[in-house]
Design an enzyme around this catalytic site. Structure first.
Site, PDB file in Angstrom:
ATOM      1  N   GLN A  99       0.375   6.388  -8.953  1.00 32.77           N
ATOM      2  CA  GLN A  99       0.976   5.472  -9.917  1.00 32.77           C
ATOM      3  C   GLN A  99       0.021   5.220 -11.063  1.00 32.77           C
ATOM      4  O   GLN A  99      -1.199   5.188 -10.897  1.00 32.77           O
ATOM      5  CB  GLN A  99       1.324   4.153  -9.224  1.00 32.77           C
ATOM      6  CG  GLN A  99       2.087   3.153 -10.093  1.00 32.77           C
ATOM      7  CD  GLN A  99       2.477   1.914  -9.292  1.00 32.77           C
ATOM      8  OE1 GLN A  99       2.566   1.953  -8.072  1.00 32.77           O
ATOM      9  NE2 GLN A  99       2.713   0.814  -9.987  1.00 32.77           N
ATOM     10  N   CYS A 105       6.291   0.665  -8.807  1.00 33.75           N
ATOM     11  CA  CYS A 105       6.099   1.184  -7.450  1.00 33.75           C
ATOM     12  C   CYS A 105       7.441   1.415  -6.757  1.00 33.75           C
ATOM     13  O   CYS A 105       7.575   2.306  -5.917  1.00 33.75           O
ATOM     14  CB  CYS A 105       5.221   0.252  -6.631  1.00 33.75           C
ATOM     15  SG  CYS A 105       5.854  -1.442  -6.486  1.00 33.75           S
ATOM     16  N   HIS A 260       5.113  -5.440  -2.956  1.00 35.66           N
ATOM     17  CA  HIS A 260       4.911  -4.017  -3.230  1.00 35.66           C
ATOM     18  C   HIS A 260       5.972  -3.196  -2.500  1.00 35.66           C
ATOM     19  O   HIS A 260       6.458  -3.578  -1.431  1.00 35.66           O
ATOM     20  CB  HIS A 260       3.513  -3.621  -2.744  1.00 35.66           C
ATOM     21  CG  HIS A 260       3.038  -2.284  -3.211  1.00 35.66           C
ATOM     22  ND1 HIS A 260       3.149  -1.852  -4.515  1.00 35.66           N
ATOM     23  CD2 HIS A 260       2.432  -1.260  -2.531  1.00 35.66           C
ATOM     24  CE1 HIS A 260       2.626  -0.635  -4.621  1.00 35.66           C
ATOM     25  NE2 HIS A 260       2.202  -0.256  -3.428  1.00 35.66           N
ATOM     26  N   ASN A 284       2.138   4.396   0.750  1.00 32.05           N
ATOM     27  CA  ASN A 284       1.869   3.571  -0.428  1.00 32.05           C
ATOM     28  C   ASN A 284       1.955   4.473  -1.661  1.00 32.05           C
ATOM     29  O   ASN A 284       1.199   5.440  -1.768  1.00 32.05           O
ATOM     30  CB  ASN A 284       0.474   2.954  -0.314  1.00 32.05           C
ATOM     31  CG  ASN A 284       0.153   2.004  -1.447  1.00 32.05           C
ATOM     32  OD1 ASN A 284       0.789   2.000  -2.486  1.00 32.05           O
ATOM     33  ND2 ASN A 284      -0.877   1.179  -1.253  1.00 32.05           N
ATOM     34  N   TRP A 286       0.810   4.226  -4.467  1.00 31.49           N
ATOM     35  CA  TRP A 286      -0.429   4.308  -5.227  1.00 31.49           C
ATOM     36  C   TRP A 286      -1.230   5.564  -4.867  1.00 31.49           C
ATOM     37  O   TRP A 286      -2.141   5.947  -5.585  1.00 31.49           O
ATOM     38  CB  TRP A 286      -1.298   3.076  -4.977  1.00 31.49           C
ATOM     39  CG  TRP A 286      -0.771   1.825  -5.608  1.00 31.49           C
ATOM     40  CD1 TRP A 286       0.276   1.718  -6.488  1.00 31.49           C
ATOM     41  CD2 TRP A 286      -1.274   0.501  -5.412  1.00 31.49           C
ATOM     42  NE1 TRP A 286       0.460   0.403  -6.845  1.00 31.49           N
ATOM     43  CE2 TRP A 286      -0.475  -0.370  -6.210  1.00 31.49           C
ATOM     44  CE3 TRP A 286      -2.296  -0.044  -4.658  1.00 31.49           C
ATOM     45  CZ2 TRP A 286      -0.691  -1.757  -6.260  1.00 31.49           C
ATOM     46  CZ3 TRP A 286      -2.511  -1.415  -4.705  1.00 31.49           C
ATOM     47  CH2 TRP A 286      -1.724  -2.258  -5.499  1.00 31.49           C
TER      48      TRP A 286
END
Length: 433
Positions: A99, A105, A260, A284, A286
């Site tokens: 990201q 997200c 998130h 995740n 990220w």
């Protein structure tokens, strides 16, 4: 009493493959024809530049809400960033990207789920494009919106600062499918800033045209893990989200990020000390930052399961993906979204046959906006639709999905109104009214 009329009549006719708005005949978003635009670029030996989503600050942050140094932004084509740009390198994977400087997200968690289904990837990102033959700086993507498929055209100019992509970027320097997909979706939303904040379910539906089911994990059914297991086998896409904390995206001591979105990438059952343990695998978006509790990458519990289970599940890579028990999953996350083309997993049978019907209606002040059941004098004026199930039908389940269609192109300017529906059985004596 007969149902009130609505502005748009219900649509009962079956969908054909060549119908306008289908996958094979998508609607041209903003009336832009990908093949025609590319042809003109090739004839005139120039690279495409999109006038409807121009490479300037209006496409990034028209309201200046992101806090970016827009005066430093330069729009570069992939060939100006690297020597050998590729749309994909060794296919697409949930581990391809990280990201960027945008709170989307929810979108990237949906992308992670998308990568598991190659046939759906090829629908969203048509295979008739590359940086090789007939490259003209133009790409296109398909998204499903409110019952119709749209073909979205973009140029490949991407926003950078100091020659680095501002938003999502691939971990492989010359791979650009994540950035181009994000740009196409930003165009649909109105701008990059319009992608800030959202729910995983939104993008899951627009990638698939499927049915989305949301489970509140505080009141989840006792057989939810079994439902998830069947959903995986049915090739459903899944995502989940955490509760918002006082501080945006605050990291908890257990490694989970508050407020998130995550991708659910699998379920598995291991045997631990002679007893089965139901596990859930989570990613995740990220590309880093993981759960550090039981069944995490470095958890000592893995040493007490079979080598076969370890080899199938355990990974020590810091890639944002981790395992956790179903109990910890329901405690750590707020909700679970499952999106599928056919909700077969609800039946637990692969032999069921589902058909779909789309009804269009509206709530209009003074005519068809009757309020909830508490407003007994006007409740009956709400739009009504009848579904008939014949007695000889093998139907066991009906799934109803309600969508709210927005009018403003800019996603952040649309308000989500409180809407809902009720399901009633029509008495036999009233069925002919």
């Amino acid at each position: 009493m007969p149902p009130p009329r609505v502005n748009n009549p219900p649509r009962n006719e079956p969908t054909t493959k060549d119908e306008k708005g289908s996958l094979t005949k998508p609607i041209k978003f903003l009336d832009q024809d990908y093949l025609e635009l590319r042809k003109n670029c090739l004839i005139n030996k120039r690279r495409y530049e999109d006038e409807m989503f121009p490479p300037d600050n209006s496409s990034i942050d028209p309201q200046k809400t992101l806090g970016l140094k827009l005066d430093q932004v330069k729009w570069l084509r992939p060939s100006e960033i690297v020597k050998d740009p590729q749309l994909t390198v060794d296919g697409v994977s949930r581990f391809d990207y990280s990201q960027g400087s945008l709170g989307n997200c929810w979108f990237l968690a949906s992308v992670g789920a998308l990568t598991f289904q190659r046939d759906i990837v090829d629908q969203v990102m048509p295979t008739d494009q590359s940086f090789g033959k007939d490259y003209a700086g133009i790409f296109h993507f398909k998204f499903w919106r409110f019952g119709k498929w749209f073909d979205v055209v973009i140029d490949d100019k991407l926003p950078t600062i100091k020659r680095k992509l501002i938003f999502v970027h691939s971990k492989t320097s010359n791979e650009f499918w994540p950035a181009l997909l994000e740009k196409a979706y930003a165009k649909v939303c109105g701008s990059y800033a319009d992608m800030k904040s959202g729910k995983v379910s939104e993008a899951l539906k627009e990638f698939t045209g499927g049915v989305q089911i949301c489970y509140d994990l505080k009141t989840a059914p006792t057989d939810l893990w079994n439902l998830m297991d069947r959903a995986v086998n049915a090739k459903a896409l899944m995502g989940c989200g955490t509760l918002k904390g006082e501080t945006p995206e605050q990291k908890l001591p257990n490694g989970i990020i508050q407020g998130h979105a995550y991708t659910v990438t699998g379920v598995f059952k291991v045997t631990y000390q002679g007893k089965p343990v139901k596990l859930v695998r989570v990613l995740n978006p990220w590309g880093k930052g993981e759960w550090i509790g039981d069944w995490s990458d470095k958890s000592p519990l893995w040493s007490k399961v079979s080598q076969k289970d370890q080899s199938m599940c355990r990974s020590l890579a810091n890639d944002g993906e981790f395992w956790m028990s179903m109990e910890d999953f329901t405690k750590s996350f707020e909700d679970l979204d499952i999106c599928c083309l056919r909700p077969d997993f609800l039946d637990g049978s692969s032999e069921c046959i589902w058909t779909s019907t789309c009804f269009n209606g509206s709530w209009d002040a003074g005519t068809t906006a009757g309020g909830c059941i508490n407003n007994r004098d006007t409740f009956w004026t709400n739009p009504q639709f009848r579904v008939r199930i014949s007695e000889d039908s093998a139907t066991e389940n009906i799934l109803v999905s309600l969508m709210q269609k927005h009018e403003d192109r800019h996603r952040s300017l649309n308000s989500n109104y409180a809407i809902g529906f009720s399901v009633y059985a029509i008495p036999p004596e009233a069925s002919k009214i």
